[in-house]
Scaffold this motif. Structure first.
Motif, PDB file in Angstrom:
ATOM      1  N   GLN A 158      15.158  -9.604 -26.163  1.00 55.40           N
ATOM      2  CA  GLN A 158      14.768  -8.200 -26.221  1.00 55.40           C
ATOM      3  C   GLN A 158      14.107  -7.764 -24.915  1.00 55.40           C
ATOM      4  OE1 GLN A 158      15.211  -5.554 -27.986  1.00 55.40           O
ATOM      5  NE2 GLN A 158      13.743  -4.332 -26.797  1.00 55.40           N
ATOM      6  N   ARG A 159      13.227  -8.595 -24.389  1.00 51.78           N
ATOM      7  CA  ARG A 159      12.559  -8.267 -23.120  1.00 51.78           C
ATOM      8  C   ARG A 159      13.562  -8.218 -21.969  1.00 51.78           C
ATOM      9  NH1 ARG A 159       6.622  -9.988 -22.461  1.00 51.78           N
ATOM     10  NH2 ARG A 159       5.763  -9.710 -24.545  1.00 51.78           N
ATOM     11  N   ALA A 160      14.499  -9.147 -21.957  1.00 50.11           N
ATOM     12  CA  ALA A 160      15.511  -9.144 -20.905  1.00 50.11           C
ATOM     13  C   ALA A 160      16.361  -7.882 -20.959  1.00 50.11           C
ATOM     14  CB  ALA A 160      16.388 -10.387 -21.034  1.00 50.11           C
ATOM     15  N   ARG A 161      16.752  -7.477 -22.155  1.00 54.65           N
ATOM     16  CA  ARG A 161      17.549  -6.263 -22.297  1.00 54.65           C
ATOM     17  C   ARG A 161      16.760  -5.025 -21.887  1.00 54.65           C
ATOM     18  NH1 ARG A 161      21.205  -6.547 -27.740  1.00 54.65           N
ATOM     19  NH2 ARG A 161      21.965  -4.654 -26.753  1.00 54.65           N
ATOM     20  N   ALA A 165      17.626  -2.411 -18.919  1.00 56.27           N
ATOM     21  CA  ALA A 165      17.690  -0.978 -19.221  1.00 56.27           C
ATOM     22  C   ALA A 165      16.789  -0.181 -18.298  1.00 56.27           C
ATOM     23  CB  ALA A 165      17.306  -0.739 -20.682  1.00 56.27           C
ATOM     24  N   ALA A 166      15.687  -0.803 -17.849  1.00 56.89           N
ATOM     25  CA  ALA A 166      14.768  -0.130 -16.931  1.00 56.89           C
ATOM     26  C   ALA A 166      15.294  -0.104 -15.505  1.00 56.89           C
ATOM     27  CB  ALA A 166      13.403  -0.819 -16.965  1.00 56.89           C
ATOM     28  N   GLY A 167      16.344  -0.901 -15.220  1.00 57.80           N
ATOM     29  CA  GLY A 167      16.956  -0.871 -13.899  1.00 57.80           C
ATOM     30  C   GLY A 167      17.009  -2.187 -13.166  1.00 57.80           C
ATOM     31  N   ALA A 168      16.459  -3.266 -13.752  1.00 59.03           N
ATOM     32  CA  ALA A 168      16.543  -4.571 -13.102  1.00 59.03           C
ATOM     33  C   ALA A 168      18.002  -4.970 -12.904  1.00 59.03           C
ATOM     34  CB  ALA A 168      15.806  -5.624 -13.926  1.00 59.03           C
ATOM     35  N   ASP A 169      18.257  -5.768 -11.872  1.00 62.76           N
ATOM     36  CA  ASP A 169      19.629  -6.139 -11.534  1.00 62.76           C
ATOM     37  C   ASP A 169      20.122  -7.352 -12.312  1.00 62.76           C
ATOM     38  OD1 ASP A 169      20.049  -4.211  -9.278  1.00 62.76           O
ATOM     39  OD2 ASP A 169      18.337  -5.308  -8.464  1.00 62.76           O
TER      40      ASP A 169
END
Length: 283
Positions: A158-161, A165-169
């Motif tokens: 969940q944290r990875a998703r 979603a916040a813009g991490a690559d």
């Protein structure tokens, strides 16, 4: 590399010698290991190094090689403002990308026990700060979560998703604990994922081909050279004590002084010296 197919591989280096070894071996990227960097200063990977110490080492690796350097940036060295400056400093040093994690300070190696994590909202705020700070759109922000060891795999995914979603690559779920968990990471994250291959660590041992088949886009092998160097040093020093002379070379060959200097740019510096001497003579 990430935009293309296949798996990008970045063996870990902790100084210019090991970084050059990675490049000489033909790998297309190198990873500056935080654990190895800590070890070079005589510390365990317990979050004891400062941002300046980490960035300075990363800058040395960047100057030593012609391939992209990915660097450990721990938990960003503070709050969102600290993360913002961390990205500025690594980017100015010429690093190609960094990973930032959701551990509390002081952090611990991801393959040790007793880790603690910050709330997801605080973590995502750090990722957003990192994204706001970067000036080069090619500078890669890798969002690492250590939640698997604390709150379980579902929370880690969940944290990875949320980070993607916040813009991490790239998403980096640290230390899945069996092959099934490892397989579920790229399947459930639904975005580019990194696998961290640590020998005898929490993550099961897999081949690079297996990691690629699972769908991972980037593989780090942080302790590969550090472990090998420490073991080789132990063997050579033991041999010296036993035979009381310079030990024979280990492995398939030996490095002469001239070959050693050639690896670190002797030919280039000889050319510079000749050019300077010629220019001085002309005057």
């Amino acid at each position: 590399m990430l935009a293309g197919g296949g798996l990008a591989v970045a063996p870990g280096a902790y100084d210019c010698i090991t970084a050059r070894a990675v490049q000489t071996a033909g790998f297309k990227a190198v990873y500056m290991t935080g654990a190895g960097t800590s070890a070079t200063l005589g510390y365990p990977d317990y979050g004891l190094l400062t941002m300046r110490e980490m960035v300075d080492n990363a800058a040395r690796l960047v100057a030593a090689v012609d391939i992209p350097v990915i660097a450990d940036a721990d938990a960003g060295y503070g709050n969102e403002l600290n993360v913002y400056r961390t990205v500025m400093e690594y980017e100015q040093a010429g690093v190609a990308g960094i990973h930032i994690e959701d551990q509390e300070d002081p952090k611990r190696c991801g393959h040790l026990d007793d880790k603690r994590i910050i709330p997801q909202g605080d973590y995502i705020a750090k990722i957003r700060a990192a994204l706001a700070a970067r000036k080069n759109p090619d500078f890669v922000i890798i969002a690492r979560t250590d939640a698997r060891a604390v709150t379980g795999l579902d929370d880690a995914i969940q944290r990875a998703r949320a980070a993607l979603a916040a813009g991490a690559d790239i998403a980096f779920v640290e230390a899945p604990q069996d092959l099934e968990e490892l397989r579920l990471v790229p399947e459930r994250v639904n975005g580019p994922c990194l696998v961290n291959i640590v020998w005898k660590g929490k993550t099961p041992d897999i081949s690079l081909d297996e990691a690629q088949a699972m769908g991972f886009k980037l593989a780090l092998l942080p302790g590969l050279l550090l472990k090998s160097v420490v073991q080789t040093c132990d063997q050579v020093l033991h041999s010296l004590k036993e035979i009381r002379r310079y030990p024979p070379p280990h492995g398939s060959g030996d490095i002469t002084p001239s070959e050693g200097f050639r690896r670190f740019g002797a030919g280039e510096w000889d050319g510079i010296r000749q050019a300077v001497e010629a220019a001085t003579f002309d005057r």
